[in-house]
Write an enzyme that holds these catalytic residues in place. Structure first.
Site, short mmCIF file in Angstrom:
data_model
loop_
_atom_site.label_atom_id
_atom_site.label_comp_id
_atom_site.label_asym_id
_atom_site.label_seq_id
_atom_site.Cartn_x
_atom_site.Cartn_y
_atom_site.Cartn_z
N HIS A 116 36.11 52.80 41.98
CA HIS A 116 36.44 51.37 41.85
C HIS A 116 35.33 50.53 42.47
O HIS A 116 35.18 50.47 43.69
CB HIS A 116 37.78 51.05 42.54
CG HIS A 116 38.22 49.65 42.28
ND1 HIS A 116 39.29 49.34 41.49
CD2 HIS A 116 37.71 48.45 42.70
CE1 HIS A 116 39.44 48.03 41.44
NE2 HIS A 116 38.48 47.46 42.16
N HIS A 149 32.46 46.87 41.79
CA HIS A 149 32.08 45.66 41.04
C HIS A 149 30.56 45.53 41.12
O HIS A 149 30.03 44.93 42.07
CB HIS A 149 32.75 44.41 41.62
CG HIS A 149 34.24 44.44 41.49
ND1 HIS A 149 34.91 43.79 40.49
CD2 HIS A 149 35.19 45.08 42.21
CE1 HIS A 149 36.22 44.01 40.60
NE2 HIS A 149 36.41 44.79 41.65
N GLN A 192 38.70 38.68 35.41
CA GLN A 192 38.82 38.25 36.81
C GLN A 192 39.71 37.02 37.00
O GLN A 192 40.45 36.93 37.96
CB GLN A 192 37.42 37.98 37.38
CG GLN A 192 37.38 37.31 38.74
CD GLN A 192 37.69 38.26 39.88
OE1 GLN A 192 36.88 39.08 40.24
NE2 GLN A 192 38.90 38.16 40.44
N HIS A 240 43.43 46.06 38.31
CA HIS A 240 43.71 45.54 39.63
C HIS A 240 45.20 45.20 39.62
O HIS A 240 45.63 44.40 38.79
CB HIS A 240 42.90 44.28 39.91
CG HIS A 240 41.45 44.53 40.17
ND1 HIS A 240 40.61 45.05 39.23
CD2 HIS A 240 40.72 44.33 41.30
CE1 HIS A 240 39.40 45.16 39.75
NE2 HIS A 240 39.42 44.74 41.01
N GLU A 256 47.39 43.30 44.14
CA GLU A 256 46.50 43.18 45.30
C GLU A 256 46.95 41.97 46.12
O GLU A 256 46.30 40.92 46.14
CB GLU A 256 45.03 43.04 44.87
CG GLU A 256 44.07 43.16 46.06
CD GLU A 256 42.61 42.98 45.67
OE1 GLU A 256 42.33 42.73 44.50
OE2 GLU A 256 41.75 43.10 46.57
N ASP A 311 34.79 49.41 46.06
CA ASP A 311 35.18 48.08 45.58
C ASP A 311 34.03 47.08 45.65
O ASP A 311 33.65 46.51 44.65
CB ASP A 311 36.42 47.56 46.35
CG ASP A 311 37.16 46.45 45.59
OD1 ASP A 311 36.78 46.14 44.45
OD2 ASP A 311 38.14 45.92 46.15
FE FE2 Z 1 38.19 45.40 42.67
#
Ligand code: FE2
Length: 431
Positions: free
Chosen positions: A56, A58, A151, A209, A212, A308
Site C-alpha cells: 500500500h 502512494h 482521492q 481505502h 480510514e 502508505d
Molecule cells: Fe493510502
C-alpha cells in the site's frame, strides 16, 4: 554452470542452505551445492529473504514534502486539502522524476514490488500517465502495480467515475475507492457496490481505502465483504486501513471478522500512518487506530502491512524501509510473541506478495532469483536492528551491494571487536 552461488544462507523459516542461481531463476536450495559459479558469495549465516513488498503506497505524492507547503496540523484531512493544492502544479516530468527517485531508494532497501494508488481525480490524468511511464521504465528492477484511486471521492468528485475508467483503459490494473470520504454512509456503500461491479466486469482486483477513520460506525468493510461474496471476487479484494475496526463494538466485530475471512477479503494495515493520523479527535486516552491485526489473523484472513506514505502531505518521514513498517506494527499491535514477531516479517514479504498476486516469488527452485540479504541472523533480528541490506538480487543480477559494518571498540582491556549483529536468543536460534 551457475551464474551466482550464495553460500551459507539462512532462510526466513530458519533453514540453512546454499542458493544456486542460473538464467535469472533459483535452481537449487540445498545444504551444500557442489561446483562453482560465475560469482560466489559467502553469506556467513545471514538472512536471505525474498524481497520486501509494499502492498500500500502512494508514489504520486511521495517525496513532495513541503511542496507547496507543510501540513501544519499533521491531520489526514489537511493532508488531503494540501494534496488538492499541489495537484494543479504537477507536471509529468516532475512526477516521473520523483517516482524514479523513490524507486532508486526502494531498490536499495530490497523493496522490489510496490502496489501504488494513483489519484484519478485530475481530469488531465497526469499522475496516471507519469506512473505508467515509471512502471515501464523500472520494470527490470521493480514490479510496480497501480491502483486507480479516486482521492476526492468516486461519487463526490465530479468526473472521478469517468476518469477512473479512463485510467483502467490506459493500463492501471486495480480498482480503488474511498467510501468513507463520500458525503453520506449511503453514498459510501453505493460507491463500494459500483466499484466492485466495475472490477467484476473487467476481471480486475480491488483495493479500497476503507473506513480510514476512528468512527466505529464507519462499516464500509461490511459492504465490501458482502459485495465480494455476491460477485465471486474472493481472493481479489483488499480492504486497506480498516482503522474504524479499532474502535468498533466487540460484538459487531465478532460478526464482521468471519464475514471478511469467508469472503476472501485481505486486510492491509499501514501502521506508521495509522498511529500518526488516527486518534486526532481524542483527548486522553488516545486510540492507536491500527486495525485488529491479531484478530483478523485468528479467523484466517490474509493480512499484510504497507508503508502508505513517505515524505508527503500525510507523513513527513519514511525511507522506503519495510522493516520500519514491521517494527511499528509489532509495537502498535502488541505483536511481541515469538511467532507474532516472525509473522510481522512475513507481513512485509510473503503475505504482501500473495495479495499483490506476484508469481515466481520465493526462494525455491523455479522461482525468480529475486532476494535481499540482510545483516541479521533471522527475521526477528532483522526487525530489531532494521538490519542493513547487504545484497539485493533481481532476476539473478546483483543490483545493490554494500559491505557489513561491524562495530569495533578498540579499548584497552576489552575485546577487540564486538559485532553489532547476531545476538542469538538463549537456547539457540529458532527454526
Ligand atoms: Fe493510502
Amino acid at each position: 554452470m551457475l551464474d551466482l552461488l550464495l553460500r551459507r544462507a539462512v532462510l526466513p523459516d530458519g533453514r540453512r542452505a546454499d542458493i544456486g542461481i542460473a538464467a535469472g531463476k533459483v535452481v537449487a536450495v540445498e545444504p551444500a551445492i557442489a561446483g562453482t559459479a560465475g560469482r560466489e558469495i559467502d553469506l556467513d549465516h545471514r538472512l536471505a529473504s525474498p524481497p520486501f513488498v509494499d502492498i500500500h503506497f502512494h508514489l504520486d505524492s511521495a517525496l513532495s514534502l513541503g511542496n507547496p507547503r507543510f501540513n501544519r496540523s499533521g491531520t489526514l484531512l489537511e493532508g488531503i486539502a494540501l494534496w488538492g493544492e499541489r495537484k494543479p502544479h504537477l507536471t509529468h516530468e516532475a512526477l516521473v522524476e520523483s517516482g524514479l527517485r523513490y524507486c532508486d531508494l526502494a531498490v536499495s532497501q530490497g523493496l522490489l514490488a510496490i502496489r501504488s494508488h494513483v489519484d484519478v481525480c485530475d481530469d488531465r490524468l497526469l499522475a496516471v500517465d507519469a506512473l505508467l511511464e515509471v512502471k515501464r521504465r523500472v520494470a527490470p528492477w521493480l514490479d510496480l502495480q497501480l491502483v486507480a484511486f479516486p482521492q476526492d471521492g468516486y461519487l463526490r468528485s465530479p468526473g472521478a467515475a469517468a476518469n477512473l475508467e479512463r485510467a483502467l483503459d490506459l493500463g492501471v490494473e486495480v480498482v480503488g475507492g474511498i467510501p468513507h470520504f463520500e458525503r453520506t454512509m449511503q453514498d459510501g456503500a453505493t460507491s463500494v457496490r459500483a466499484l466492485c461491479e466495475l472490477a467484476a466486469r473487467r476481471g480486475l482486483m480491488v483495493d479500497m481505502h476503507c473506513d480510514e477513520s476512528d468512527d466505529p460506525l464507519s462499516r464500509h468493510i461490511e459492504t465490501l465483504a458482502a459485495e465480494t461474496r455476491r460477485l465471486g471476487l474472493g481472493g481479489r479484494v483488499t480492504g486497506s486501513h480498516l482503522t474504524s475496526m479499532h474502535s468498533m463494538d466487540n460484538y459487531y466485530v465478532s460478526k464482521l471478522l468471519p464475514l471478511i475471512a469467508e469472503a476472501g477479503v485481505a486486510a492491509v494495515a499501514n501502521p506508521l500512518i495509522n498511529i500518526t493520523l488516527q486518534g486526532r479527535h481524542d483527548s486522553y486516552p488516545k486510540r492507536r487506530g491500527m486495525t485488529r491485526v491479531a484478530e483478523l489473523r485468528a479467523v484466517g484472513a490474509t493480512v499484510a502491512f504497507g508503508h502508505d506514505c513517505v515524505m508527503d502531505p500525510w507523513y513527513p518521514l519514511g525511507n522506503a524501509d519495510m522493516l520500519d513498517v514491521a517494527h511499528m506494527a509489532l509495537h502498535v499491535g502488541q505483536l511481541t510473541g515469538r511467532e507474532d514477531m516472525a509473522w510481522c516479517f512475513a507481513a512485509v514479504t510473503t503475505e504482501a506478495a500473495r495479495i499483490f498476486g506476484l508469481t515466481g516469488y520465493g526462494i525455491a527452485p523455479g522461482c525468480h532469483a529475486d532476494l535481499v540479504v540482510l545483516d541479521a541472523a533471522d527475521p526477528v533480528e532483522a526487525i530489531r536492528l532494521r538490519a542493513p541490506r547487504l545484497l539485493v538480487v533481481r532476476r539473478g543480477r546483483v543490483i545493490a551491494e554494500r559491505p557489513a559494518a561491524p562495530v569495533r571498540l578498540d579499548l584497552p582491556g576489552r575485546p577487540a571487536m564486538l559485532e553489532h549483529r547476531a545476538y542469538a536468543p538463549r537456547g539457540g536460534r529458532d527454526g
